[in-house]
Design a protein around this motif. Structure first.
Motif, PDB file in Angstrom:
ATOM      1  N   ASN A 112      -6.420  -1.560  -5.867  1.00  0.00           N
ATOM      2  CA  ASN A 112      -6.153  -1.056  -7.220  1.00  0.00           C
ATOM      3  C   ASN A 112      -5.982   0.460  -7.237  1.00  0.00           C
ATOM      4  O   ASN A 112      -5.123   1.000  -7.933  1.00  0.00           O
ATOM      5  N   VAL A 113      -6.826   1.149  -6.457  1.00  0.00           N
ATOM      6  CA  VAL A 113      -6.747   2.615  -6.400  1.00  0.00           C
ATOM      7  C   VAL A 113      -5.384   3.060  -5.867  1.00  0.00           C
ATOM      8  O   VAL A 113      -4.715   3.916  -6.450  1.00  0.00           O
ATOM      9  N   LYS A 114      -4.960   2.469  -4.759  1.00  0.00           N
ATOM     10  CA  LYS A 114      -3.683   2.871  -4.150  1.00  0.00           C
ATOM     11  C   LYS A 114      -2.500   2.362  -4.966  1.00  0.00           C
ATOM     12  O   LYS A 114      -1.481   3.048  -5.108  1.00  0.00           O
ATOM     13  N   GLY A 115      -2.636   1.147  -5.500  1.00  0.00           N
ATOM     14  CA  GLY A 115      -1.541   0.586  -6.285  1.00  0.00           C
ATOM     15  C   GLY A 115      -1.202   1.427  -7.499  1.00  0.00           C
ATOM     16  O   GLY A 115      -0.036   1.565  -7.871  1.00  0.00           O
ATOM     17  N   LYS A 116      -2.223   1.987  -8.113  1.00  0.00           N
ATOM     18  CA  LYS A 116      -2.039   2.787  -9.324  1.00  0.00           C
ATOM     19  C   LYS A 116      -1.224   4.048  -9.067  1.00  0.00           C
ATOM     20  O   LYS A 116      -0.487   4.514  -9.948  1.00  0.00           O
ATOM     21  N   ILE A 117      -1.347   4.619  -7.859  1.00  0.00           N
ATOM     22  CA  ILE A 117      -0.685   5.904  -7.582  1.00  0.00           C
ATOM     23  C   ILE A 117       0.533   5.771  -6.663  1.00  0.00           C
ATOM     24  O   ILE A 117       1.151   6.771  -6.312  1.00  0.00           O
ATOM     25  N   THR A 118       0.886   4.537  -6.299  1.00  0.00           N
ATOM     26  CA  THR A 118       2.006   4.350  -5.352  1.00  0.00           C
ATOM     27  C   THR A 118       3.299   4.955  -5.861  1.00  0.00           C
ATOM     28  O   THR A 118       4.002   5.679  -5.141  1.00  0.00           O
ATOM     29  N   ARG A 119       3.639   4.675  -7.112  1.00  0.00           N
ATOM     30  CA  ARG A 119       4.896   5.223  -7.657  1.00  0.00           C
ATOM     31  C   ARG A 119       4.842   6.746  -7.760  1.00  0.00           C
ATOM     32  O   ARG A 119       5.857   7.421  -7.528  1.00  0.00           O
TER      33      ARG A 119
END
Length: 365
Positions: A112-119
């Protein structure tokens, strides 16, 4: 949903026929498709995959496809910025990124942490991206690829869990037969009461937790690496340097390869209290069973050349108890290779209360 054949067809239409990357559970259908493709290189980490892709472009003038999970995007930043960036060498790449932790899908905390900032990471890198969900998105991706080729820029396709249609292809079988559950059970039965265990991400940590609970084995305390693939050995080293307790690092072969230099750091700086276990099934088991090729390494010579005192190998059931006891008892920096089968446990649990796990691990009682 998207069919892998349709995705590959788009790439072929744009003269993209070379693939390299690190296996990912979201993209495992692509991995299955590429199993027998001669123009496919499984890299040990994402930065290496990007670099292999760059080399391919320099050799052929053809744009390569580099695949990875978004957690590994951080590993890829250096060559993406320092070599491929438009203000450096301006090298075109197509990135296929498994988007764990995307806002639309419930996932684990680390994802969730990485997914949130991927874009946001892609935007900072000035990398255009297309979220691939439908055939219409593939058409858009096709047009963006043409622009990327023309301008020598990097383009990313973000793919969420469950987007790629399942194929009839099955994951490759492991080459070793020793049951992992039996190994974990025997290890935990023979631990000293106050020993510490740090286990790698993927199935290893989840299986360790499962076996503890199933057989009510309470000797020692575990720290489960729910993320940070390739960094298990370094975390174990950092812990061991300022603590006299014996600590066991349980690594997987994919994790072992990802940051292989860390094993040399252990050989150079570790004390006698660190014990390194490599669970080797020669596959990326938790993300599709792709081969790691660790079977080709002479680990006895390799480990001793790096500074490990003793090397042990287990590949049979009747060796387990005797070698594990000796390995644990020795007061020296030792390397144990355990040749295990792929996981046979269905519906493995996942560590949930991570803060509680951390506190219990740090408790010296």
């Amino acid at each position: 949903m998207i069919n892998v054949n349709s995705l590959v067809k788009i790439l072929k239409q744009n003269s993209c026929d070379f693939y390299t990357g690190v296996p990912d559970s979201v993209l495992k259908e692509l991995s299955y498709y590429l199993q027998k493709n001669k123009n496919h290189v499984i890299a040990t980490n994402e930065g290496s995959a990007v670099s292999i892709g760059i080399g391919h472009y320099l050799s052929t003038k053809k744009i390569p496809c580099v695949y990875m999970q978004n957690s590994g995007l951080s590993n890829a930043l250096n060559p993406l910025i320092s070599i491929a960036h438009k203000k450096v060498y301006n090298i075109p790449l197509i990135l296929l990124i498994g988007w764990r932790g995307s806002p639309n899908i419930k996932d684990e905390p680390q994802h969730n942490v990485k997914g949130k900032i991927t874009r946001e990471i892609l935007k900072l890198l000035n990398i255009k991206y297309v979220i691939l969900k439908t055939k219409k998105d593939l058409e858009t991706f096709n047009q963006k690829i043409k622009i990327s080729k023309k301008n020598n820029t990097i383009l990313a396709g973000l793919i969420e869990m469950g987007t790629l249609e399942k194929s009839k292809t099955k994951k490759q079988k492991g080459i070793f037969n020793l049951d992992k559950e039996l190994f974990f059970k025997t290890l935990l039965e023979n631990l000293d009461k106050k020993m510490k265990v740090i286990s790698s991400t993927g199935y290893n940590s989840r299986e360790l937790m499962y076996v503890r609970k199933k057989y009510n084995l309470n000797k020692g305390k575990d720290f489960y690496m729910v993320g940070g693939m390739g960094h298990t050995s370094s975390v174990a080293l950092g812990y061991s340097l300022k603590n006299k307790k014996k600590i066991i690092c349980i690594d997987g072969d994919g994790s072992f390869l990802m940051h292989l230099g860390s094993i040399k750091t252990i050989g150079s700086f570790a004390k006698k209290n660190l014990k390194y276990i490599l669970l080797n099934n020669n596959t990326h088991d938790s993300v599709g069973g792709q081969e790691t090729f660790v079977k080709n390494i002479e680990l006895k010579k390799f480990s001793k050349s790096l500074g490990f005192k003793n090397f042990y190998e287990i590949n049979k059931k009747d060796q387990l108890k005797k070698i594990i006891k000796k390995f644990i008892k020795n007061n020296s920096l030792d390397f144990l290779e355990v040749k295990v089968s792929n996981s046979k446990i269905s519906k493995l649990p996942r560590p949930s209360d991570l803060i509680k796990i951390k506190k219990e691990f740090m408790n010296n009682d």
